[in-house]
Design a protein around this motif. Structure first.
Motif, PDB file in Angstrom:
ATOM      1  N   ASN A  49       0.897  -0.950  -0.118  1.00 20.04           N
ATOM      2  CA  ASN A  49       0.318  -0.699   0.356  1.00 20.04           C
ATOM      3  C   ASN A  49       1.100   1.606   0.198  1.00 20.04           C
ATOM      4  N   GLU A  50       0.737   2.980  -0.108  1.00 21.11           N
ATOM      5  CA  GLU A  50       1.004   3.605   0.357  1.00 21.11           C
ATOM      6  C   GLU A  50       1.543   4.035   1.152  1.00 21.11           C
ATOM      7  N   ALA A  51       1.550   3.763   2.299  1.00 23.50           N
ATOM      8  CA  ALA A  51       2.319   3.920   3.179  1.00 23.50           C
ATOM      9  C   ALA A  51       2.976   3.170   3.508  1.00 23.50           C
ATOM     10  N   ASN A  52       2.546   2.249   3.460  1.00 24.88           N
ATOM     11  CA  ASN A  52       4.148   1.065   3.437  1.00 24.88           C
ATOM     12  C   ASN A  52       5.373   1.373   2.295  1.00 24.88           C
ATOM     13  N   TYR A  53       5.000   1.612   1.097  1.00 27.89           N
ATOM     14  CA  TYR A  53       6.104   2.875   0.078  1.00 27.89           C
ATOM     15  C   TYR A  53       6.303   3.836   0.235  1.00 27.89           C
TER      16      TYR A  53
END
Length: 190
Positions: free
Chosen positions: A9-13
């Motif tokens: 997801n964007e947060a992990n990225y």
């Protein structure tokens, strides 16, 4: 070979090892032949982002063959153009829509624009305005003036010709000012 990192997801990225700017949807690193992205809800958007990042690797490699650096605005502009062209043919790409929206960006004089690059801590609006102008300039050169001329222009730049000489050789434009005048006229029509 290219290494591709796909975050869940964007947060992990954004918390991952590549430290992307907050407005980024993907990054590419030519030196390590690496692309990093995150899964998006829309497969089409994910595919478009992947096309964008792979374009960076190919275009940088094209210039690297001659030990040259691609102009940042041209590299980003081409990556965004390829991203838009990868969109569902029933829709217009997001960058094209942004270019047509006069409220989303303001035109910087071309000679000033050449010295600008969005900083990683730039606001999404400021970074977006720079990206839309880079897209617009490149779209004009690639689609408005012709693909063969675009190839000649890129060949000239990677061979070390100054911008004005590359514009003259490929497009018969005397200088950056003449280019800006024609681009602005085209932009009004678009």
């Amino acid at each position: 070979k290219i290494r591709v990192y796909i975050y869940k997801n964007e947060a992990n990225y954004k918390m991952g090892e590549f430290h992307p700017p907050p407005w980024s949807k993907g990054v590419s690193r030519f030196s390590s032949k690496t692309v990093a992205l995150f899964e998006e809800a829309s497969k089409e958007e994910f595919f478009q982002t992947a096309v964008h990042e792979f374009t960076h690797l190919v275009f940088t490699g094209f210039f690297e063959e001659k030990k040259a650096d691609a102009p940042r605005w041209l590299e980003e502009g081409l990556a965004m153009l390829m991203e838009d062209l990868a969109a569902d043919s029933q829709k217009q790409g997001g960058w094209f829509k942004a270019m047509k929206s006069k409220s989303s960006w303001g035109v910087q004089p071309f000679e000033e624009f050449l010295d600008l690059t969005p900083e990683p801590n730039a606001s999404s609006k400021d970074a977006g305005a720079w990206y839309v102008q880079a897209y617009s300039l490149t779209r004009y050169l690639f689609m408005g003036k012709g693909r063969l001329q675009f190839k000649v222009f890129c060949d000239d730049l990677r061979s070390g010709k100054p911008l004005d000489k590359a514009l003259l050789s490929a497009y018969r434009l005397q200088n950056a000012e003449a280019f800006q005048t024609q681009w602005r006229q085209w932009l009004k029509q678009e």
